[in-house]
Design a protein around this motif. Structure first.
Motif, mmCIF file in Angstrom:
data_model
loop_
_atom_site.group_PDB
_atom_site.id
_atom_site.type_symbol
_atom_site.label_atom_id
_atom_site.label_comp_id
_atom_site.label_asym_id
_atom_site.label_seq_id
_atom_site.Cartn_x
_atom_site.Cartn_y
_atom_site.Cartn_z
ATOM 1 N N MET A 391 38.363 43.776 22.189
ATOM 2 C CA MET A 391 37.625 43.841 20.919
ATOM 3 C C MET A 391 37.490 42.417 20.373
ATOM 4 S SD MET A 391 37.111 47.132 19.841
ATOM 5 C CE MET A 391 37.450 47.403 18.090
ATOM 6 N N PRO A 392 36.268 41.995 20.002
ATOM 7 C CA PRO A 392 36.053 40.613 19.550
ATOM 8 C C PRO A 392 36.601 40.374 18.148
ATOM 9 C CG PRO A 392 34.028 41.869 19.326
ATOM 10 C CD PRO A 392 35.022 42.795 19.980
ATOM 11 N N LEU A 393 37.299 39.251 17.966
ATOM 12 C CA LEU A 393 37.961 38.960 16.688
ATOM 13 C C LEU A 393 37.562 37.580 16.159
ATOM 14 C CD1 LEU A 393 41.712 40.045 16.963
ATOM 15 C CD2 LEU A 393 40.046 40.869 15.321
ATOM 16 N N ASP A 394 37.366 37.517 14.862
ATOM 17 C CA ASP A 394 37.172 36.241 14.166
ATOM 18 C C ASP A 394 38.536 35.804 13.654
ATOM 19 O OD1 ASP A 394 36.659 34.191 12.405
ATOM 20 O OD2 ASP A 394 34.920 35.145 11.478
ATOM 21 N N MET A 395 39.180 34.876 14.338
ATOM 22 C CA MET A 395 40.557 34.530 14.014
ATOM 23 C C MET A 395 40.685 33.884 12.643
ATOM 24 S SD MET A 395 43.601 34.967 15.007
ATOM 25 C CE MET A 395 43.433 35.444 16.726
ATOM 26 N N GLU A 396 39.691 33.126 12.223
ATOM 27 C CA GLU A 396 39.751 32.552 10.885
ATOM 28 C C GLU A 396 39.775 33.653 9.831
ATOM 29 O OE1 GLU A 396 40.194 29.440 9.803
ATOM 30 O OE2 GLU A 396 40.513 28.937 11.915
ATOM 31 N N ARG A 397 38.977 34.678 10.052
ATOM 32 C CA ARG A 397 38.957 35.793 9.112
ATOM 33 C C ARG A 397 40.283 36.534 9.132
ATOM 34 N NH1 ARG A 397 37.363 37.447 4.298
ATOM 35 N NH2 ARG A 397 37.092 39.723 4.188
ATOM 36 N N LYS A 582 34.309 40.752 14.828
ATOM 37 C CA LYS A 582 32.989 40.122 14.760
ATOM 38 C C LYS A 582 32.577 39.673 16.152
ATOM 39 C CE LYS A 582 30.639 36.343 12.282
ATOM 40 N NZ LYS A 582 30.837 35.263 11.281
ATOM 41 N N ALA A 583 31.319 39.867 16.475
ATOM 42 C CA ALA A 583 30.823 39.516 17.811
ATOM 43 C C ALA A 583 30.844 38.008 18.017
ATOM 44 C CB ALA A 583 29.407 40.042 18.000
ATOM 45 N N PRO A 584 31.096 37.558 19.246
ATOM 46 C CA PRO A 584 31.004 36.130 19.551
ATOM 47 C C PRO A 584 29.543 35.681 19.501
ATOM 48 C CG PRO A 584 31.342 37.380 21.557
ATOM 49 C CD PRO A 584 31.459 38.353 20.428
ATOM 50 N N ARG A 805 24.440 41.974 24.369
ATOM 51 C CA ARG A 805 23.891 40.636 24.244
ATOM 52 C C ARG A 805 22.743 40.611 23.232
ATOM 53 N NH1 ARG A 805 25.114 36.676 27.735
ATOM 54 N NH2 ARG A 805 25.602 38.136 29.436
ATOM 55 N N ASP A 806 22.614 39.481 22.533
ATOM 56 C CA ASP A 806 21.541 39.299 21.554
ATOM 57 C C ASP A 806 20.213 39.174 22.296
ATOM 58 O OD1 ASP A 806 19.869 38.654 19.521
ATOM 59 O OD2 ASP A 806 20.926 36.857 18.857
ATOM 60 N N TYR A 845 26.881 43.866 11.601
ATOM 61 C CA TYR A 845 26.508 42.487 11.299
ATOM 62 C C TYR A 845 26.646 42.226 9.801
ATOM 63 C CZ TYR A 845 24.022 38.089 11.287
ATOM 64 O OH TYR A 845 23.719 36.755 11.146
ATOM 65 N N PRO A 846 27.281 41.128 9.403
ATOM 66 C CA PRO A 846 27.809 40.069 10.282
ATOM 67 C C PRO A 846 29.128 40.432 10.966
ATOM 68 C CG PRO A 846 28.269 39.578 7.986
ATOM 69 C CD PRO A 846 27.422 40.790 7.968
#
Length: 884
Positions: A391-397, A582-584, A805-806, A845-846
């Motif tokens: 699972m994609p993670l935003d580490m700053e968040r 959050k997606a990379p 993918r985008d 999103y986001p």
């Protein structure tokens, strides 16, 4: 001392003593003596000492009774053998940590010159008449064989042939021999951790039957001359890895694993992937490693799945054959000398064959092959890919959210500690501390004013402290119990307790405790797991966990380390936690939920007209139930008119202001009654007066009488068959119901509880539709041009999550085909010409906390328009709301 003998007169000697915690002559004869031809004349039964008023007799008290009371009697009677049917006394006598691992062993004891054997208590036969009698037989037959001189410890000499090649050439030669063999192979690995990215391949074993095989080291390198741990170290042996990968490419016969979702998941990453995001290597590994296989863990689940519970580990399933061969240091294989590790690894492979031979025929006989082949095996492919995708993670968040959660956690603790009621609890805790300390001190005495008592304060994580405070000091009613029959203090119970007091101080404490529980669970479980997420070569972080098929009675998927099924969904922290996912860059994080799956399934399977009306006529379900419960208090609402009923759910309608609260009030009792609660559960959870609760219960069952009759017929049939058949033909065995007649005053409450478990599985098992949909969709993806553009991340309850993918073509493909997969209902139990299954695909999103819902069958231009509208709405929101 209470005892029992079987002859007309007491004898001077008895060679066998049966120790039980309660003596029932007929049951002892039935389960321990007559089936095995034991001589009644040489048996004495003695009842073990149980500490009065205590749930568990302290070990010191057991030892004293054995030494001072039991031993003189046994010595005087010339007893040579103890058949112990009391697990706690068996552990005290033999110093064994668990009883199940000791089945079939004849052991010594330091208390006397007796041979000790464990057998399950005869009472447990009632709770599980399928699994317990063989365990009793295992213990008693061990004693009998010991007496005749033919006893051997379980697992001794099961290895009929073993080879442990060491050099590259020796290993290469053996792998060539395996390829030439006309036989399937059981395969097992030992690694350095449980995560694919640092597990390595310590050793690997191959067995061609339950007595013969080989094992060799790959990444385990012995430390020369080591005489104490660590005996080895982890390396990366590239030549042997290449040799092993080439073997798997060539091996076309069946590979048999126990828990393939671990072994193959590790092997794919270690042998075929160059880095965490190597999707080409992942898919290549899937094709090679999962082209021809069986999993004895899944087979064992399907052969034994029961309301009585399942113990599916290889050690449990193979214990009668391989014995207790577990290595205490197996969590760190470097602490085990290589020869021992290789033998341990080989026994795993041999045990896998034993379990296959034991349970595969049972699976076939119980007609579970179809669900194994069509649902379970395809799901494993997705599970392995999900476990390797993450699972994609935003580490700053994650760091920001942790700070917000910690602030709430600290605030809740401050509020609890400031509550004036807490003083009485802390005074009690200090008194208990003084009492216990003075009981241990020989001469010195302390008082409540001693400095060490200052550190004795309320610990909100202490269940005993909270139980004492709520139920003894504050006098709140015990409205629910834990599995161990202790007063419950979980979040739902604390919320329900608010309905049982008007004292503002108690309410303030409960609110603070509820807030603490909600945030502390996340801080201590999910946040550490998120912080340990791994960074991919794209600079983004990924959270990896496990998905467990066969981990629930109903068959639906569970997860662990972390348990994603427990992610907060509707709590105040749900959006906060979801904002961490959050997606990379260059990708979208997406998902699809089945639309109200559980309610639709209940309507489709039971064919209850009042449940179907929600979908055929457009009734609001909560409003319909509210009118059914309290329609006499809503005189201007017509229960047969859809618009009239739905008006109490319409915030713009005058009836919402008059009756909307009834709709909200209906939710708690409906939930309780849906899962076989009674008016008492409504009283406990909603604080409703008894008369009102009884009325709601009666109205609920009148509304859904067709459903009730359907479930009753299923459970009545289970009393005859010993099982219920749930989704896709999965059998849920009901050993207690098989022995009783339901619904009478003589029906044991345990059987009624089993009925509730089986009844719930009738609906919950259809969460397997989520696994089936994932298999259909990802099966198409892996054969499509988008095989590298769509990756599965997780399946949680009735939802599937993906990285897409985008790319507008990839998004459209995912939207089209995953929606088709969730619309499937080509099964006679759930087919309906009007009520359809389905769901809507969404882009988060986001981040996961905000969703762009894509219409079914949307064109590229419609997808663009929908997304642009979402972006515009985001831009209209104040920045502080987006960051909240």
């Amino acid at each position: 001392m209470r005892y029992l003998t079987f002859g007309s007169e007491d004898r001077a000697t008895y060679r066998i003593c049966i120790l039980v915690n309660d003596i029932h002559k007929d049951e002892i004869l039935k389960h321990y003596i007559r089936p095995f031809g034991l001589s009644e004349n040489e048996i004495i039964v003695i009842q073990t000492h149980q500490a009065p008023g205590k749930k568990k007799t302290p070990a010191a008290e057991m030892k004293a009774w054995i030494t001072e009371e039991l031993k003189p009697v046994l010595d005087d009677l010339n007893v040579g053998y103890l058949l112990v049917a009391d697990g706690e006394y068996f552990k005290t006598l033999t110093k064994k940590a668990t009883v199940d691992k000791a089945l079939g062993y004849v052991l010594d004891t330091e208390f006397g010159d007796w041979k000790v054997t464990y057998v399950p208590n005869y009472r447990t036969v009632f709770f599980d008449p399928i699994k317990v009698p063989p365990k009793i037989a295992q213990g008693i037959n061990a004693l009998k064989s010991y007496r005749t001189g033919t006893y051997r410890d379980p697992g001794v000499d099961i290895i009929k042939f073993a080879a442990y090649p060491q050099t590259y050439d020796e290993i290469s030669d053996w792998l060539d021999k395996l390829l030439e063999m006309d036989t399937d192979l059981a395969i097992d690995i030992e690694g350095f951790s449980l995560k694919h990215y640092d597990c390595g391949i310590g050793t690997i074993s191959f067995a061609w039957n339950k007595g013969e095989g080989i094992a060799f080291a790959i990444d385990y390198e012995p430390i020369p001359g080591a005489t104490e741990a660590p005996f080895g170290r982890q390396i990366r042996n590239e030549p042997l890895r290449a040799l092993l990968a080439n073997f798997f490419r060539k091996y076309l016969r069946k590979a048999v694993y126990h828990n393939i979702a671990f072994d193959v998941y590790v092997l794919i990453y270690q042998l075929f992937m160059d880095h965490l995001l190597d999707n080409e290597g992942l898919l290549n590994g899937l094709e090679i490693m999962l082209r021809n296989w069986d999993d004895t863990k899944l087979i064992s689940y399907l052969a034994t799945n029961s309301c009585a519970g399942n113990r599916l580990s290889l050690k449990d399933q193979a214990q009668e054959y391989a014995g207790d061969y577990a290595q205490e240091e197996i969590k760190d294989i470097c602490k085990i000398p290589l020869p021992q590790l290789l033998q341990y690894n080989l026994v795993d492979a041999l045990g896998t064959w034993f379990v296959y031979e034991k349970n595969q025929p049972k699976m076939v006989a119980d007609q579970q092959v179809d669900i194994y082949e069509t649902i379970f095996k395809p799901a494993i492919v997705d599970i392995v890919q999900m476990q390797l995708t993450g699972m994609p993670l935003d580490m700053e968040r994650v760091r920001v959210v942790k700070g917000l959660l910690q602030a709430d956690n600290d605030s809740a603790i401050v509020r609890m500690r400031a509550n004036p009621l807490l003083g009485a609890l802390e005074y009690h805790l200090k008194e208990e501390h003084v009492r216990k300390r003075n009981a241990k001190l020989k001469t010195k005495r302390i008082s409540i004013n001693d400095p060490e008592c200052a550190d004795v304060v309320f610990n909100p994580n202490s269940d005993p402290q909270l139980q004492h405070f709520l139920y003894e000091q504050l006098g709140l009613p015990v409205i629910s119990l834990t599995k161990n029959k202790q007063p419950s203090i979980d979040g739902d119970t604390l919320k329900s307790l608010k309905n049982h007091t008007k004292d503002p101080k108690i309410l303030d404490f409960l609110e603070a405790m509820i807030d603490f529980n909600a945030v502390n669970t996340i801080l201590t479980s999910f946040i550490p797991a998120m912080e340990n997420a791994q960074m991919g070569n794209d600079g983004w972080y990924y959270l990896f966990g496990y998905f467990n098929l066969g981990g629930t009675v109903s068959g639906r998927l569970s997860s662990s380390k972390p348990n994603l099924q427990n992610l907060p969904a509707n709590s105040r922290y749900a959006k906060l936690i979801k904002s961490c996912f959050k997606a990379p860059p260059g990708w979208f994080f997406c998902g699809i939920d089945f639309a109200s799956l559980e309610d639709r399934i209940s309507a489709l399977t039971t064919k209850d007209p009042n449940k179907l009306k929600v979908y055929t006529d457009g009734y609001d379900g909560h409003a319909m139930r509210a009118v059914a419960y309290w329609g006499d208090e809503m005189p201007d609402i017509d229960p047969d008119d859809v618009q009239s009923v739905n008006s109490i759910a319409d915030k713009g309608h005058a009836n919402y202001k008059k009756y909307g609260h009834y709709r909200q009030d209906s939710k708690v009792p409906t939930f309780a009654l849906t899962y076989d609660g009674t008016y008492m559960a409504i009283m406990a959870q909603a604080g409703m007066p008894e008369a009102k609760a009884r009325k709601v219960e009666a109205q609920y069952h009148e509304l859904y009488k067709v459903s009730d009759e359907w479930k009753k017929a299923k459970l009545d049939q289970a009393c005859l068959d010993g099982f219920v058949t749930v989704a896709f033909g999965l059998k849920v065995r009901t050993p207690l119901l098989h022995q009783v007649v339901r619904g009478t005053s003589k029906t044991p409450f345990q059987a009624e509880a089993e009925g509730r478990t089986a009844g719930n599985a009738l609906g919950q098992s259809w969460c397997l539709l989520n696994s089936r949909a994932g298999s259909e969709f990802m099966g198409k993806v892996r054969k499509s041009p988008f095989r590298h553009d769509i990756k599965p991340c997780a399946q949680i309850h009735d939802a599937g999550y993906f990285l897409v993918r985008d790319n507008i073509d990839a998004v459209q493909y995912a939207n089209t085909h995953v929606v088709k997969a969730v619309q499937w209902q080509n099964h006679p139990d759930i087919w309906h010409d009007e009520v359809k299954l389905g769901g809507e695909f969404g882009i988060f999103y986001p981040d996961w906390s905000q969703e762009v819902v894509i219409p079914n069958d949307a064109t590229p231009s419609e997808i663009y328009a929908t997304f642009e509208k979402h972006i515009a709405q985001l831009n209209e929101k104040p920045a502080e709301k987006l960051a909240a």
